[in-house]
Design an enzyme around this catalytic site. Sequence first.
Site, PDB file in Angstrom:
ATOM      1  N   TRP A 186       0.829  -1.209   0.000  1.00  0.00           N
ATOM      2  CA  TRP A 186       0.000   0.000   0.000  1.00  0.00           C
ATOM      3  C   TRP A 186       0.862   1.255   0.000  1.00  0.00           C
ATOM      4  CZ3 TRP A 186      -1.692   2.606   5.055  1.00  0.00           C
ATOM      5  CH2 TRP A 186      -0.710   2.447   6.041  1.00  0.00           C
ATOM      6  N   ASP A 187       2.160   1.085   0.248  1.00  0.00           N
ATOM      7  CA  ASP A 187       3.094   2.221   0.255  1.00  0.00           C
ATOM      8  C   ASP A 187       2.869   3.090  -0.988  1.00  0.00           C
ATOM      9  OD1 ASP A 187       4.018  -0.001   1.756  1.00  0.00           O
ATOM     10  OD2 ASP A 187       6.054   0.789   1.819  1.00  0.00           O
ATOM     11  N   GLU A 243       0.857  -2.628  12.566  1.00  0.00           N
ATOM     12  CA  GLU A 243       1.107  -4.075  12.558  1.00  0.00           C
ATOM     13  C   GLU A 243       1.473  -4.628  13.930  1.00  0.00           C
ATOM     14  OE1 GLU A 243       3.920  -4.843   9.438  1.00  0.00           O
ATOM     15  OE2 GLU A 243       2.456  -4.424   7.857  1.00  0.00           O
ATOM     16  N   LYS A 287       3.071   0.398  16.039  1.00  0.00           N
ATOM     17  CA  LYS A 287       4.229   0.416  15.138  1.00  0.00           C
ATOM     18  C   LYS A 287       4.235   1.691  14.307  1.00  0.00           C
ATOM     19  CE  LYS A 287       6.408  -2.417  11.536  1.00  0.00           C
ATOM     20  NZ  LYS A 287       6.175  -3.475  10.547  1.00  0.00           N
TER      21      LYS A 287
HETATM   22  C1  BGC Z   1       5.114  -1.578   7.363  1.00  0.00           C
HETATM   23  C2  BGC Z   1       4.064  -1.661   6.274  1.00  0.00           C
HETATM   24  C3  BGC Z   1       4.740  -1.386   4.940  1.00  0.00           C
HETATM   25  C4  BGC Z   1       5.903  -2.322   4.723  1.00  0.00           C
HETATM   26  C5  BGC Z   1       6.657  -2.031   3.444  1.00  0.00           C
HETATM   27  C6  BGC Z   1       6.233  -2.537   7.051  1.00  0.00           C
HETATM   28  O1  BGC Z   1       7.230  -2.437   8.023  1.00  0.00           O
HETATM   29  O2  BGC Z   1       4.553  -1.890   8.616  1.00  0.00           O
HETATM   30  O3  BGC Z   1       3.059  -0.712   6.508  1.00  0.00           O
HETATM   31  O4  BGC Z   1       3.805  -1.524   3.926  1.00  0.00           O
HETATM   32  O5  BGC Z   1       6.791  -2.188   5.793  1.00  0.00           O
HETATM   33  O6  BGC Z   1       7.196  -0.752   3.464  1.00  0.00           O
END
Ligand code: BGC
Length: 790
Positions: free
Chosen positions: A378-379, A504, A616
């Site tokens: 989703w970034d 997360e 997080k």
């Molecule tokens: C984050 C996610 C992100 C992913 C890739 C993870 O550490 O919690 O939100 O999409 O990294 O950047």
Amino acid sequence: MLRREPLNPPKYVYPVDEWRMVEKQYYPRFQAQMETIFSIGNGYLGMRGVCEEVTPCTENGTFINGFYESWPIVYGEEAFGFAKTGQTIVNVTDSKIIKLYVDDEPFSLSTANLLSFERVLDMKSGTLNRELVWETPSGKKVAIKSRRLISLEHKHLAAIEYEVTVLNAKAPVVISSEIANHKYIASNNNDPRKAKGFKGRVLNPKANYCKDGRILLGYVTNQSKIGLACGIEHQLFTECSYFYKSECSEDGGQAVFSVDAQPGIPIKLIKYITYNTSPGNSIEELSTRAHRTLDRAKNLGFEAILVSQQQYMDDFWHRSDIKISGNPYDTDATTALELQQAIRFNLFQILQASGRAEGTGIPAKGLSGQAYEGQFFWDTEIYVLPFLIYTAPRIARNLLCFRYKMLDKARKRARQLNQKGALFPWRTINGEEASAYYAAGTAQYHINADIAYAVKKYVEITGDKDFLYNEGVEILVETARLWHDLGFFQDGKFHIHGVTGPDEYTTVVNNNAYTNLMARENLRYAVQTVQMLQNEDLERFAALLDRTNLALTEIEDWQKAAEYMYIPYDEAKKIHPQDDSFLSKKVWDFENVPRSKYPLLLNFHPLVIYRHQVIKQADVVLAMHLLGQEFSEQQKKSNFDYYDPLTTGDSSLSVCIQSILAFNLGYTRKAIEYAYFAILMDLADIAGNSKDGCHIASMGGSWMVMVYGFAGMKDYNGNLSFNPRLPEGTTALHFPLTIRCQRLEVDIRQEKVTYLLREGSELRIKHQDEEILLKVGIPVCVKQKNQDWE
Ligand code: BGC
């Protein structure tokens, strides 16, 4: 709360320059990080900033967006519907290799006696340059100049100019230009953010060709069966006499130029490099394309390729540059120039990750490293697309079309999870879910709403109804279907259970506020779009019904689900609980857990983390940025005050959002501190893992910090307003925005703000509460009202 000290590379080695990343010495301590910083790419192809001679290096890498190997995910305990196949971007053949021998003495940065050295990533011209003088053990002084670029104009092309001059003597000089396949080794790391290694071969040789200065290699990946043809071609310019020979095998090749170097006479090698990839085409077809690219490059010549790179870069900066003057941070740590440099660096790296990303997404690390397996999250939609929508709408459209093409797989995935509609994968390269840990992966259903949100933003800001009515609407229908099917009515409200929000550190919960708010927005926009389409374009409406089997009753269902969406709210605390159970959990022991234990994900079992109130990354706080119109000022403040101290920032996606909200709320000191962390995420190695690749989401977040934070822009439903908050010490901030094909320039000073519609006809915006109708070419200057600062 930031738990790591920023690591600032020493200024005498890395002097600050507003347009260039400069390295004045070969400096092993920062080698790994600098391989990331000096990486170059064009969104299709990327190379880490490893020198042509390859050694010394920490992690060499050449990546092609979307070129992956698949592997079976092995679970200790299987369960139905778990993702079956992992996908990892392949570190492909290394084609930048140029080795130099003078008097048969090899040149290596780590052992050479360097009389001068400078390496520069020139963000204005889009090139990586190095100049040095090496004194050989026998006292010969050898000047070496190189310039490397990955063309933004020619998607499949990279080129290197490598010039050697023996300054004070004659000498036999050998330049060996090579291309080599990597031998894979299993990686044994315990960091889930890093990429998986492979045992044995990934690239199976299918073809090799060598004639004159041209070498071409063809491969097919072992499991995913994607074809690759890569090649190199050379031109040597010198007045010295020379001969060359070339050879190749299935795993590499070299063109070796032996030159009788005369004092002061330059020997210039031009190396053209091409990569062509495709799952569908034969190696013969890919090789033909590779030959064509090399033919064209040779005809054009290096100078012409440089010129087209410069034109592309000029256009990029014209559309995207953010200029900032003055220093908002009142310590010596960051000078104004450093901030300017870091902002440009972030924008430049986003370009390098996305410019020619055609038919792919943007990997979490761009093409600067293999971490996160080169997958798309989703970034892209939430962190990077805002920048692209406002500066490069065509690239934004390509990225959304890529999601559209994934719809069939997302439909299939929804069925696996007993759901109607479509469920986009949490992480993927080929459209299939690749997350092996469902709690922090597949359970992030919010990816659906994030994509829908990006569709809405894109359409509102570009006015691209064609996209909306062809592709966008189908995404909206299928995502709305999923929400309606996933949620259920209870006590008169629509609930969504068993999901994970952006945070997360809290997983598989009921009614995650972010998810419910974003799902509601998704449902509303789906209803609105389908109704608009029905009113405006019956033909395309009929096509939509045909493609999706949409029944009109579904639209009523979505409307009802949106209307009655349950949004958790705690009357006593006057905050939105992150989910139904969050507030009942014990608060994490921030006092007694030492800094060294962060990020928590590397030091505590998930169960330990999950049973605490510890975050997080921005979750409710992110919802307040994306859907700020849904919250009162008081709610924003109470939520921020509650959640900010619980946020570890263990994800680099957090500080930028925390900064924007802090700006909104007038917590200027905090806002600037977070802004500084976001903007310097890679240059000051804030997260401690810049060596693994750029934090592309945070880079997009840095743009958001400048525009939504400093300039206080709000763009709910496509209506633009600004409430600039230029902190003391900052004297000016200037940036362009592209809105419905018009170009707006915003210039913010301490006492006044000037809005100028540079191209277009007219545009309505708001400055604080004041409505302004901008006419093209006529600047409107408004005085800043006094604001409350903290
Ligand atoms: C984050 C996610 C992100 C992913 C890739 C993870 O550490 O919690 O939100 O999409 O990294 O950047």
